[in-house]
Design a protein around this motif. Structure first.
Motif, PDB file in Angstrom:
ATOM      1  N   ASN A 112       0.822  -1.209   0.000  1.00  0.00           N
ATOM      2  CA  ASN A 112       0.000   0.000   0.000  1.00  0.00           C
ATOM      3  C   ASN A 112       0.860   1.263   0.000  1.00  0.00           C
ATOM      4  O   ASN A 112       0.584   2.214  -0.736  1.00  0.00           O
ATOM      5  N   LYS A 113       1.916   1.249   0.810  1.00  0.00           N
ATOM      6  CA  LYS A 113       2.783   2.417   0.941  1.00  0.00           C
ATOM      7  C   LYS A 113       3.625   2.642  -0.322  1.00  0.00           C
ATOM      8  O   LYS A 113       3.703   3.759  -0.835  1.00  0.00           O
ATOM      9  N   VAL A 114       4.242   1.598  -0.809  1.00  0.00           N
ATOM     10  CA  VAL A 114       5.159   1.722  -1.934  1.00  0.00           C
ATOM     11  C   VAL A 114       4.428   1.942  -3.266  1.00  0.00           C
ATOM     12  O   VAL A 114       4.844   2.766  -4.079  1.00  0.00           O
ATOM     13  N   TYR A 115       3.338   1.238  -3.463  1.00  0.00           N
ATOM     14  CA  TYR A 115       2.653   1.304  -4.753  1.00  0.00           C
ATOM     15  C   TYR A 115       1.423   2.214  -4.750  1.00  0.00           C
ATOM     16  O   TYR A 115       1.369   3.199  -5.482  1.00  0.00           O
ATOM     17  N   ILE A 116       0.445   1.882  -3.939  1.00  0.00           N
ATOM     18  CA  ILE A 116      -0.842   2.568  -4.046  1.00  0.00           C
ATOM     19  C   ILE A 116      -0.757   4.017  -3.559  1.00  0.00           C
ATOM     20  O   ILE A 116      -1.225   4.934  -4.241  1.00  0.00           O
ATOM     21  N   LYS A 117      -0.151   4.237  -2.416  1.00  0.00           N
ATOM     22  CA  LYS A 117      -0.058   5.602  -1.883  1.00  0.00           C
ATOM     23  C   LYS A 117       0.715   6.509  -2.840  1.00  0.00           C
ATOM     24  O   LYS A 117       0.295   7.639  -3.112  1.00  0.00           O
ATOM     25  N   GLN A 118       1.829   6.027  -3.357  1.00  0.00           N
ATOM     26  CA  GLN A 118       2.632   6.826  -4.291  1.00  0.00           C
ATOM     27  C   GLN A 118       1.882   7.090  -5.602  1.00  0.00           C
ATOM     28  O   GLN A 118       1.935   8.189  -6.150  1.00  0.00           O
ATOM     29  N   PHE A 119       1.173   6.072  -6.086  1.00  0.00           N
ATOM     30  CA  PHE A 119       0.384   6.232  -7.307  1.00  0.00           C
ATOM     31  C   PHE A 119      -0.711   7.271  -7.099  1.00  0.00           C
ATOM     32  O   PHE A 119      -0.891   8.170  -7.921  1.00  0.00           O
ATOM     33  N   ASN A 120      -1.453   7.144  -6.005  1.00  0.00           N
ATOM     34  CA  ASN A 120      -2.544   8.081  -5.732  1.00  0.00           C
ATOM     35  C   ASN A 120      -2.017   9.515  -5.620  1.00  0.00           C
ATOM     36  O   ASN A 120      -2.640  10.445  -6.116  1.00  0.00           O
ATOM     37  N   LYS A 121      -0.873   9.668  -4.992  1.00  0.00           N
ATOM     38  CA  LYS A 121      -0.262  10.997  -4.842  1.00  0.00           C
ATOM     39  C   LYS A 121       0.152  11.555  -6.211  1.00  0.00           C
ATOM     40  O   LYS A 121      -0.100  12.718  -6.519  1.00  0.00           O
ATOM     41  N   LYS A 122       0.731  10.725  -7.039  1.00  0.00           N
ATOM     42  CA  LYS A 122       1.222  11.155  -8.347  1.00  0.00           C
ATOM     43  C   LYS A 122       0.085  11.506  -9.299  1.00  0.00           C
ATOM     44  O   LYS A 122       0.151  12.503 -10.019  1.00  0.00           O
ATOM     45  N   HIS A 123      -0.965  10.685  -9.310  1.00  0.00           N
ATOM     46  CA  HIS A 123      -2.014  10.838 -10.327  1.00  0.00           C
ATOM     47  C   HIS A 123      -3.302  11.471  -9.816  1.00  0.00           C
ATOM     48  O   HIS A 123      -4.183  11.779 -10.623  1.00  0.00           O
ATOM     49  N   GLY A 124      -3.441  11.629  -8.528  1.00  0.00           N
ATOM     50  CA  GLY A 124      -4.672  12.213  -8.010  1.00  0.00           C
ATOM     51  C   GLY A 124      -5.880  11.299  -8.133  1.00  0.00           C
ATOM     52  O   GLY A 124      -7.018  11.735  -8.026  1.00  0.00           O
ATOM     53  N   ILE A 125      -5.627  10.035  -8.374  1.00  0.00           N
ATOM     54  CA  ILE A 125      -6.682   9.022  -8.442  1.00  0.00           C
ATOM     55  C   ILE A 125      -6.646   8.273  -7.125  1.00  0.00           C
ATOM     56  O   ILE A 125      -5.579   8.049  -6.556  1.00  0.00           O
ATOM     57  N   LYS A 126      -7.770   7.870  -6.651  1.00  0.00           N
ATOM     58  CA  LYS A 126      -7.808   7.165  -5.380  1.00  0.00           C
ATOM     59  C   LYS A 126      -8.065   5.677  -5.573  1.00  0.00           C
ATOM     60  O   LYS A 126      -9.184   5.204  -5.463  1.00  0.00           O
ATOM     61  N   LEU A 127      -7.005   4.944  -5.908  1.00  0.00           N
ATOM     62  CA  LEU A 127      -7.122   3.493  -5.922  1.00  0.00           C
ATOM     63  C   LEU A 127      -7.240   3.055  -4.470  1.00  0.00           C
ATOM     64  O   LEU A 127      -6.524   3.559  -3.599  1.00  0.00           O
ATOM     65  N   PRO A 128      -8.143   2.113  -4.185  1.00  0.00           N
ATOM     66  CA  PRO A 128      -8.310   1.683  -2.794  1.00  0.00           C
ATOM     67  C   PRO A 128      -7.109   0.870  -2.316  1.00  0.00           C
ATOM     68  O   PRO A 128      -6.483   0.152  -3.090  1.00  0.00           O
ATOM     69  N   PHE A 129      -6.808   1.016  -1.030  1.00  0.00           N
ATOM     70  CA  PHE A 129      -5.766   0.208  -0.428  1.00  0.00           C
ATOM     71  C   PHE A 129      -6.248  -1.222  -0.270  1.00  0.00           C
ATOM     72  O   PHE A 129      -7.456  -1.485  -0.150  1.00  0.00           O
ATOM     73  N   ILE A 130      -5.309  -2.144  -0.252  1.00  0.00           N
ATOM     74  CA  ILE A 130      -5.630  -3.528   0.086  1.00  0.00           C
ATOM     75  C   ILE A 130      -5.845  -3.547   1.597  1.00  0.00           C
ATOM     76  O   ILE A 130      -5.021  -3.028   2.347  1.00  0.00           O
ATOM     77  N   ALA A 131      -6.932  -4.140   2.014  1.00  0.00           N
ATOM     78  CA  ALA A 131      -7.287  -4.130   3.449  1.00  0.00           C
ATOM     79  C   ALA A 131      -6.438  -5.090   4.237  1.00  0.00           C
ATOM     80  O   ALA A 131      -5.993  -6.080   3.793  1.00  0.00           O
TER      81      ALA A 131
END
Length: 131
Positions: A112-131
């Motif tokens: 979540n930290k390495v992939y999803i959080k960085q992606f969401n920050k870069k693109h402004g899209i909110k992909l959900p985190f893996i629970a």
């Protein structure tokens, strides 16, 4: 299905500007949205990748929202020819943790930290985190 998603994402990432990548993304979206059967999806993707694929396991419940949303966003990006965004989504999907690692909180937190959080920050899209 995790394996099929990952293998298809690698193909899309390597061929992001091709019609085959769009067809592969559309097939994954059709599969996750229930518009085609798993057998048909595997057949189409196997043909595109020129490799015999199969579905060995389902996406774990904890990763379902992430997988479905990411696949939809990938297809949308390819249809809109936003190839940089499509490349980045495919990159995340190809790194999707295997089912056995989803139960490990540390692995999920790192993903979540390495992939999803960085992606969401870069693109402004909110992909959900893996629970």
């Amino acid at each position: 299905m995790t394996g099929l998603i990952k293998i298809t994402a690698v193909f899309i990432r390597a061929n992001v500007d091709s019609g085959e990548a769009l067809k592969a993304a559309d097939t994954l979206a059709d599969l996750t949205d229930g518009r085609i059967s798993a057998e048909d999806a595997v057949s189409i993707i196997s043909s595109l990748l020129k490799s015999q694929l199969e579905i060995r396991e389902c996406v774990p419940n904890e990763a379902t929202a992430f997988a479905v949303t990411s696949i939809r966003e990938l297809g949308k990006a390819l249809h809109e020819r936003d190839l940089g965004l499509a490349y980045d989504i495919a990159d995340i999907l190809q790194a999707l943790p295997e089912k056995k690692f989803i139960s490990d909180k540390r692995s999920v937190s790192d993903f979540n930290k390495v992939y999803i959080k960085q992606f969401n920050k870069k693109h402004g899209i909110k992909l959900p985190f893996i629970a």
